[in-house]
Enzyme design. Sequence first.
Site, PDB file in Angstrom:
ATOM      1  N   ASP A 110     -25.257  29.557  94.765  1.00 27.58           N
ATOM      2  CA  ASP A 110     -24.188  28.651  94.335  1.00 27.58           C
ATOM      3  C   ASP A 110     -23.023  29.415  93.702  1.00 27.58           C
ATOM      4  OD1 ASP A 110     -25.553  26.447  95.224  1.00 27.58           O
ATOM      5  OD2 ASP A 110     -26.408  25.937  93.268  1.00 27.58           O
ATOM      6  N   CYS A 111     -23.340  30.457  92.944  1.00 29.75           N
ATOM      7  CA  CYS A 111     -22.272  31.199  92.270  1.00 29.75           C
ATOM      8  C   CYS A 111     -21.750  32.365  93.107  1.00 29.75           C
ATOM      9  CB  CYS A 111     -22.735  31.686  90.890  1.00 29.75           C
ATOM     10  SG  CYS A 111     -24.332  32.529  90.889  1.00 29.75           S
ATOM     11  N   TYR A 112     -22.533  32.770  94.091  1.00 32.44           N
ATOM     12  CA  TYR A 112     -22.115  33.828  95.021  1.00 32.44           C
ATOM     13  C   TYR A 112     -22.349  33.332  96.448  1.00 32.44           C
ATOM     14  CZ  TYR A 112     -22.074  37.116  91.073  1.00 32.44           C
ATOM     15  OH  TYR A 112     -21.801  37.753  89.891  1.00 32.44           O
TER      16      TYR A 112
END
Length: 388
Positions: free
Chosen positions: A142-144
């Site tokens: 989700d963040c990468y």
Amino acid sequence: MGDYKINKTYQEINERIRNGKAVVVTAEEIIDIVKNEGPVEAARAVDVVTTGTFAPMCSSGAFINIGQSKPLIRTTETWFNKVAAYSGLAAVDCYLGATQTSEDDPLNKLHPGEFNYGGGHVIQDLVAGKEIELVAKSYGTDCYPNRKIEKIVTFNDLPSATLCNPRNGYQNYNCAINRSNKIKYTYMGTLKPDMGNASYSTAGALSPLFNDPYLKTIGLGTRVFLGGGQGFVTWQGTQHKTAVDRTPNGVPVTPAATLCLMGDLKQMSPEWLVGQSLRGYGVSLSVGLGIPIPILNEEMVKFTAVSDDEIFTQVVDYGHDYPLGISKSYGQVSYAELKSGTIMIQGRNIQTVPLSSMVRARKIAAMLKRWIQKGEFFLGEPQYLFNK
């Protein structure tokens, strides 16, 4: 302090360097100075002795940050010119090992393999400013969210690169022969059958750790010439040993101490970091290393005055014994004998072949000498010693 007639400190020597008054000589030059003047007067006159070595040092590599992408990525696999780097670190950091082969290398499927390209060659190409194909992959988070990077980069495109070598500067190493009836392809080079040749890989009297056999001045924080730039000793190297047999002047007669070294790869030069292809074995990286030895007292100057005929190593069979883990010496020979071109083993004259370059070792010691004389290189006082 009272045990010696001459007593100097790192601070005093660095102040002399700063003022352009330091007397600096190479490890070859100090031999005659001590012989002619004696250790006390030599220690009084000389402040620093420089050393040098240039040879394959397999346990080498670089921490590299490849820079972020948009969208962001946390890489789990990374390749430089099809050579894999370890990516189990964080975000876009990786470690490129000098002995990592190209993913499409046939290896030893057709023996002996040529091993034309690998991690050591990538490191040399990077510092030479050549274009490198970079590929990196991820499973996505989700963040990468990004799953792949594919681009051409040069060294200037990489935010940071740190040479980090877990085992360099071996204090002595075996002389390799092959007693079998077949050619053997090893990290000590190609060994002819029936003791047709003997290879060795140490610069003898110029080699850094021969000039401080008990590591009294080399430890955590020691500043060194590394790959054409300045680096530091960051810990003892892997396979480090101190409890070994020694000559009366303290020099080990078998492999002993090693160093872990680090430095800014972006300050280094392709002249002093050279990718190597070892036929039938793999790839490696030849590293230029030089260490200044501070002459704190007459004991240290006596250590640095060691000559090739006072340094010995063991002749080991890489055709049978070494692969099976059998520890056996077929003779003890001096570096003076090795450098002469032949050694006598079991009544036979055997031709010797160096893997290390004496020409480059001398050049490193001379470069380090000039840097110190010009006030461009100061001694790093070790914060911890590895001679326990």
